[in-house]
Design a protein around this motif. Structure first.
Motif, PDB file in Angstrom:
ATOM      1  N   GLY A 112       0.860  -1.099  -0.116  1.00  0.00           N
ATOM      2  CA  GLY A 112      -0.295  -0.077  -0.002  1.00  0.00           C
ATOM      3  C   GLY A 112       0.828   1.221   0.089  1.00  0.00           C
ATOM      4  N   SER A 113       1.877   1.204   0.676  1.00  0.00           N
ATOM      5  CA  SER A 113       2.707   2.307   0.736  1.00  0.00           C
ATOM      6  C   SER A 113       3.304   2.821  -0.748  1.00  0.00           C
ATOM      7  CB  SER A 113       3.825   2.013   1.663  1.00  0.00           C
ATOM      8  OG  SER A 113       3.627   2.081   3.166  1.00  0.00           O
ATOM      9  N   GLU A 114       3.714   1.681  -1.427  1.00  0.00           N
ATOM     10  CA  GLU A 114       4.237   1.698  -2.715  1.00  0.00           C
ATOM     11  C   GLU A 114       3.074   2.569  -3.793  1.00  0.00           C
ATOM     12  OE1 GLU A 114       5.907  -1.343  -4.935  1.00  0.00           O
ATOM     13  OE2 GLU A 114       7.404  -1.797  -3.574  1.00  0.00           O
ATOM     14  N   ALA A 115       1.974   1.994  -3.506  1.00  0.00           N
ATOM     15  CA  ALA A 115       0.671   2.148  -4.112  1.00  0.00           C
ATOM     16  C   ALA A 115       0.623   3.867  -3.900  1.00  0.00           C
ATOM     17  CB  ALA A 115      -0.522   1.404  -4.096  1.00  0.00           C
ATOM     18  N   ASN A 116       0.533   4.274  -2.722  1.00  0.00           N
ATOM     19  CA  ASN A 116       0.120   5.783  -2.477  1.00  0.00           C
ATOM     20  C   ASN A 116       1.344   6.690  -2.848  1.00  0.00           C
ATOM     21  OD1 ASN A 116      -2.349   5.584  -1.391  1.00  0.00           O
ATOM     22  ND2 ASN A 116      -1.465   4.881   0.787  1.00  0.00           N
ATOM     23  N   ASP A 117       2.573   6.103  -2.737  1.00  0.00           N
ATOM     24  CA  ASP A 117       3.570   6.961  -3.158  1.00  0.00           C
ATOM     25  C   ASP A 117       3.442   7.092  -4.698  1.00  0.00           C
ATOM     26  OD1 ASP A 117       6.858   7.823  -3.206  1.00  0.00           O
ATOM     27  OD2 ASP A 117       6.665   6.607  -4.575  1.00  0.00           O
ATOM     28  N   LEU A 118       3.009   6.173  -5.637  1.00  0.00           N
ATOM     29  CA  LEU A 118       2.808   6.035  -6.878  1.00  0.00           C
ATOM     30  C   LEU A 118       1.605   6.912  -7.265  1.00  0.00           C
ATOM     31  CD1 LEU A 118       3.399   5.532  -9.994  1.00  0.00           C
ATOM     32  CD2 LEU A 118       2.234   3.331  -9.647  1.00  0.00           C
ATOM     33  N   ALA A 119       0.703   6.857  -6.365  1.00  0.00           N
ATOM     34  CA  ALA A 119      -0.655   7.801  -6.715  1.00  0.00           C
ATOM     35  C   ALA A 119      -0.043   9.325  -6.553  1.00  0.00           C
ATOM     36  CB  ALA A 119      -1.409   7.473  -5.394  1.00  0.00           C
ATOM     37  N   LEU A 120       0.750   9.703  -5.557  1.00  0.00           N
ATOM     38  CA  LEU A 120       1.275  11.179  -5.417  1.00  0.00           C
ATOM     39  C   LEU A 120       1.921  11.535  -6.814  1.00  0.00           C
ATOM     40  CD1 LEU A 120       2.309  11.306  -1.862  1.00  0.00           C
ATOM     41  CD2 LEU A 120       0.190  12.077  -2.893  1.00  0.00           C
ATOM     42  N   ARG A 121       2.973  10.478  -7.352  1.00  0.00           N
ATOM     43  CA  ARG A 121       3.528  10.914  -8.583  1.00  0.00           C
ATOM     44  C   ARG A 121       2.603  11.257  -9.829  1.00  0.00           C
ATOM     45  NH1 ARG A 121       7.961   6.403  -9.782  1.00  0.00           N
ATOM     46  NH2 ARG A 121       7.976   7.630 -11.424  1.00  0.00           N
ATOM     47  N   LEU A 122       1.542  10.380  -9.855  1.00  0.00           N
ATOM     48  CA  LEU A 122       0.581  10.503 -10.747  1.00  0.00           C
ATOM     49  C   LEU A 122      -0.215  11.720 -11.016  1.00  0.00           C
ATOM     50  CD1 LEU A 122      -1.041   6.883 -10.848  1.00  0.00           C
ATOM     51  CD2 LEU A 122       0.185   7.860 -12.774  1.00  0.00           C
ATOM     52  N   ALA A 123      -0.373  12.119  -9.799  1.00  0.00           N
ATOM     53  CA  ALA A 123      -1.311  13.229  -9.409  1.00  0.00           C
ATOM     54  C   ALA A 123      -0.667  14.764  -9.594  1.00  0.00           C
ATOM     55  CB  ALA A 123      -1.774  13.658  -7.927  1.00  0.00           C
ATOM     56  N   ARG A 124       0.669  14.578  -9.261  1.00  0.00           N
ATOM     57  CA  ARG A 124       1.697  15.778  -9.454  1.00  0.00           C
ATOM     58  C   ARG A 124       2.039  15.792 -10.842  1.00  0.00           C
ATOM     59  NH1 ARG A 124       4.640  14.532  -3.840  1.00  0.00           N
ATOM     60  NH2 ARG A 124       4.045  16.273  -2.431  1.00  0.00           N
ATOM     61  N   GLN A 125       2.261  14.818 -11.626  1.00  0.00           N
ATOM     62  CA  GLN A 125       2.598  15.061 -13.005  1.00  0.00           C
ATOM     63  C   GLN A 125       1.344  15.327 -13.940  1.00  0.00           C
ATOM     64  OE1 GLN A 125       5.276  14.386 -14.806  1.00  0.00           O
ATOM     65  NE2 GLN A 125       4.263  14.563 -16.902  1.00  0.00           N
ATOM     66  N   PHE A 126       0.138  15.070 -13.266  1.00  0.00           N
ATOM     67  CA  PHE A 126      -1.204  15.396 -14.137  1.00  0.00           C
ATOM     68  C   PHE A 126      -1.313  16.839 -14.613  1.00  0.00           C
ATOM     69  CE2 PHE A 126      -5.883  15.708 -14.107  1.00  0.00           C
ATOM     70  CZ  PHE A 126      -6.191  15.330 -15.483  1.00  0.00           C
ATOM     71  N   ARG A 127      -1.002  17.755 -13.599  1.00  0.00           N
ATOM     72  CA  ARG A 127      -1.347  19.413 -14.001  1.00  0.00           C
ATOM     73  C   ARG A 127       0.282  20.037 -13.581  1.00  0.00           C
ATOM     74  NH1 ARG A 127      -5.534  19.087 -17.089  1.00  0.00           N
ATOM     75  NH2 ARG A 127      -7.699  18.762 -15.696  1.00  0.00           N
ATOM     76  N   GLY A 128       1.174  19.207 -12.939  1.00  0.00           N
ATOM     77  CA  GLY A 128       2.197  19.994 -12.541  1.00  0.00           C
ATOM     78  C   GLY A 128       2.082  20.714 -11.327  1.00  0.00           C
ATOM     79  N   HIS A 129       0.953  20.154 -10.635  1.00  0.00           N
ATOM     80  CA  HIS A 129       0.868  20.883  -9.107  1.00  0.00           C
ATOM     81  C   HIS A 129       1.683  20.020  -8.377  1.00  0.00           C
ATOM     82  CE1 HIS A 129      -2.845  23.027 -10.548  1.00  0.00           C
ATOM     83  NE2 HIS A 129      -2.112  23.126 -11.535  1.00  0.00           N
ATOM     84  N   GLN A 130       1.995  20.546  -7.052  1.00  0.00           N
ATOM     85  CA  GLN A 130       2.731  19.886  -5.979  1.00  0.00           C
ATOM     86  C   GLN A 130       2.179  19.623  -4.738  1.00  0.00           C
ATOM     87  OE1 GLN A 130       5.877  18.520  -6.570  1.00  0.00           O
ATOM     88  NE2 GLN A 130       5.487  18.903  -8.549  1.00  0.00           N
ATOM     89  N   ASP A 131       0.981  20.482  -4.385  1.00  0.00           N
ATOM     90  CA  ASP A 131       1.031  20.429  -3.096  1.00  0.00           C
ATOM     91  C   ASP A 131      -0.373  19.495  -2.724  1.00  0.00           C
ATOM     92  OD1 ASP A 131       2.562  22.781  -2.940  1.00  0.00           O
ATOM     93  OD2 ASP A 131       1.035  23.910  -1.561  1.00  0.00           O
ATOM     94  N   VAL A 132      -0.228  19.135  -1.597  1.00  0.00           N
ATOM     95  CA  VAL A 132      -1.345  17.750  -1.135  1.00  0.00           C
ATOM     96  C   VAL A 132      -2.008  18.284  -0.007  1.00  0.00           C
ATOM     97  CG1 VAL A 132      -1.413  15.477  -0.486  1.00  0.00           C
ATOM     98  CG2 VAL A 132       0.364  16.234  -2.083  1.00  0.00           C
ATOM     99  N   ILE A 133      -3.384  17.990   0.223  1.00  0.00           N
ATOM    100  CA  ILE A 133      -4.198  18.127   1.307  1.00  0.00           C
ATOM    101  C   ILE A 133      -4.662  16.730   1.567  1.00  0.00           C
ATOM    102  CG2 ILE A 133      -6.266  18.755   1.989  1.00  0.00           C
ATOM    103  CD1 ILE A 133      -6.592  20.844  -0.320  1.00  0.00           C
ATOM    104  N   THR A 134      -4.250  16.607   3.043  1.00  0.00           N
ATOM    105  CA  THR A 134      -4.591  15.531   3.848  1.00  0.00           C
ATOM    106  C   THR A 134      -5.440  15.597   4.860  1.00  0.00           C
ATOM    107  OG1 THR A 134      -3.101  13.518   4.604  1.00  0.00           O
ATOM    108  CG2 THR A 134      -2.393  15.739   5.235  1.00  0.00           C
ATOM    109  N   LEU A 135      -5.606  14.678   5.733  1.00  0.00           N
ATOM    110  CA  LEU A 135      -6.716  14.713   6.660  1.00  0.00           C
ATOM    111  C   LEU A 135      -5.677  14.635   8.276  1.00  0.00           C
ATOM    112  CD1 LEU A 135      -9.954  12.576   5.758  1.00  0.00           C
ATOM    113  CD2 LEU A 135      -9.630  15.470   5.654  1.00  0.00           C
ATOM    114  N   ASP A 136      -6.274  15.263   9.108  1.00  0.00           N
ATOM    115  CA  ASP A 136      -5.390  15.124  10.362  1.00  0.00           C
ATOM    116  C   ASP A 136      -5.805  13.710  10.950  1.00  0.00           C
ATOM    117  OD1 ASP A 136      -4.114  16.019  12.580  1.00  0.00           O
ATOM    118  OD2 ASP A 136      -5.764  16.979  13.389  1.00  0.00           O
ATOM    119  N   HIS A 137      -4.758  13.442  11.542  1.00  0.00           N
ATOM    120  CA  HIS A 137      -4.444  11.970  12.064  1.00  0.00           C
ATOM    121  C   HIS A 137      -4.328  10.712  10.949  1.00  0.00           C
ATOM    122  CE1 HIS A 137      -5.756  14.042  15.670  1.00  0.00           C
ATOM    123  NE2 HIS A 137      -6.829  14.055  15.318  1.00  0.00           N
TER     124      HIS A 137
END
Length: 497
Positions: A112-137
């Motif tokens: 799952g860690s590898e999957a979430n890391d790759l998901a971040l790469r996909l998201a950042r490449q999509f529009r060239g944006h970098q910031d991530v919103i996450t939930l507390d805890h």
């Protein structure tokens, strides 16, 4: 089963050769497990334990069909995915069929860690944006990129939140900022995300993704209010970001009526990226990212090949296919609905009986019991939760406590969990709660300071006893609380149950 070492030698070797940050369940009195079958685990002396926490052994420990599939493929071939093989494409086709139509492109990983890391790469490449919103805890994995977006981890110790990370309040309607008495908690919590986006834009920052578990696990078994995800997705999409649904802990039919937990939020909500792991291999390391064709093509346009040596190998794919077959053939989704409803009914009866139970929440076989010192203040009953976890172990029932205050008992057993198992678990819990309430009475109000939620209030003498017996300091190693690894010895001075 033959053991290489006695329990004490195993402990000694673990202390010598395994990193000290790698903790065990029930650290004060760990169990040595030598075999398991379906929803039961067995120690070196043959004692049987009812497993109420192992969402990794999704269709049951050592399921014969899954074991057979792995053995059969291992005898034929196991290699990387650069060679053509039917298993990986069949598995991708089967997984995609469980999801909304637009989610059709798969990237296989090992965790799952590898999957979430790759998901971040996909998201950042999509529009060239970098910031991530996450939930507390939130907790999304152990890689550096994921520790950065996991307040469950970086919120402790000396870690500092990175500039590109934005933390939104957990949509917790029991203990959170906007509670069940709020007229529209979904909109209120979603507006918090909207404000974060607006503030980020004022600073010249751009949002790549919002990431959340479809139901927050480490955060305390939190079920977001209806329409929250839809509203958040609208704001995130408007900002040019994508919505990542982390199903690593809660997918594959655990909620019963739906195969994926995000689907409980309605057909009008579809994430842009879905990550999955833990249960999909029933203990075999396999995970996946599934996304849209548009996002996948943007990722490919970077010119960088994505290659994962073991991701989607023939054995892992065979195991994954076998898990899908068992879920369907044994109607484990139906079982999650039936047994989950029965278990929730039993627990709500306990709530009416025991003052320590503040809230019962969950869907299917994903349930949390929020323990409180008092119902009005909802003060977390942290010490009591740890006491109960250890007492349940003595009754041969495995539970853990989690949440920001470690006061939420987590129930997420193998999907073959039965009504008889549910009744047995609740009966043991009832007995322990009864004894605990009788022994502590009104005095329990002083165990946890009302001014410092989740912080045990103990005398200097008792504190020395706690430390001398190896209970970890609450300020360090937050990963311990994920698995209910420690116990508070304070209550043991009063309780002889």
């Amino acid at each position: 089963m033959c053991e290489l070492y006695c329990k004490q030698d195993t402990l000694a070797l673990r202390r010598k050769h395994i990193g000290p940050s790698c903790k065990v369940f029930f650290a004060a009195d760990p169990i040595k497990i030598v075999r398991a079958q379906r929803q039961y685990m067995f120690d070196e002396e043959g004692e049987q334990y009812l497993d109420c926490i192992n969402n990794v052994a999704h269709v049951g420990h050592c399921h014969p069909e899954v074991v057979k599939a792995a053995q059969k493929q291992m005898e034929l071939l196991n290699t990387n995915s650069r060679f053509l093989h039917d298993n990986i494409v069949e598995y991708a086709k089967r997984l995609s069929a469980t999801l909304p139509e637009k989610l059709s492109v798969c990237y296989f990983t090992n965790s799952g860690s590898e999957a979430n890391d790759l998901a971040l790469r996909l998201a950042r490449q999509f529009r060239g944006h970098q910031d991530v919103i996450t939930l507390d805890h939130a907790y999304h994995g152990h890689l550096s990129s994921l520790i950065d977006i996991s307040p469950y981890k970086f919120g402790k110790g000396n870690a500092v939140k990175k500039e590109f990370v934005h933390v939104a309040p957990t949509p917790d309607t029991y203990r959170g900022k906007y509670r069940d008495d709020h007229p529209d908690p979904a909109s209120a919590y979603a507006d918090e995300v909207k404000k974060i986006i607006e503030e980020a834009h004022k600073s010249g920052r751009k949002i790549a993704a919002f990431i959340a578990e479809s139901m927050q696990s480490c955060g305390g078994q939190i079920i977001p209010p209806a329409s929250y995800f839809q509203k958040v997705a609208e704001y995130v999409h408007r900002a040019g970001g994508v919505f990542i649904a982390d199903e690593v802990q809660v997918g594959f039919g655990r909620v019963g009526k739906h195969f994926w937990s995000f689907q409980i939020h309605g057909e009008d909500f579809v994430p842009d990226i879905v990550t999955m792991g833990k249960p999909m291999g029933n203990g075999h390391p396999v995970a996946c990212v599934i996304t849209t064709k548009e996002i996948a093509e943007a990722f490919s346009s970077s010119g960088m090949e994505y290659f994962n040596t073991y991701g989607g190998n023939p054995v892992s794919s065979a195991v994954g296919l076998a898990v899908l077959d068992v879920i369907e053939n044994e109607d484990l989704q139906g079982n999650a609905t039936r047994v989950g409803s029965y278990l929730t009914e039993l627990l709500n009866k306990q709530k009416a009986k025991h003052t320590l139970i503040g809230d019962i929440r969950g869907v299917g076989l994903f349930i949390g019991i929020d323990l409180v010192k008092d119902h009005r203040r909802r003060t977390p009953a942290t010490a009591e939760a740890q006491h109960i976890v250890y007492k349940m172990k003595e009754k041969r029932v495995l539970l853990s406590a989690d949440g920001p205050h470690r006061n939420v008992l987590k129930i997420k057993p193998p999907m073959c969990f039965t009504e008889e198992d549910a009744k047995f678990m609740v009966d043991q819990l009832d007995g322990i709660l009864t004894a605990l309430e009788e022994a502590t009475g009104d005095k329990t109000e002083n165990v946890i300071s009302e001014n410092t939620p989740g912080r045990t209030k103990i005398s200097k003498e008792a504190h020395l006893v706690v430390l001398s017996e190896g209970a970890p300091d609450q300020k360090e190693n937050p990963s311990q609380k994920r698995n209910g690894l420690s116990t508070d010895k304070l209550l043991s001075k009063r309780l002889k149950t």
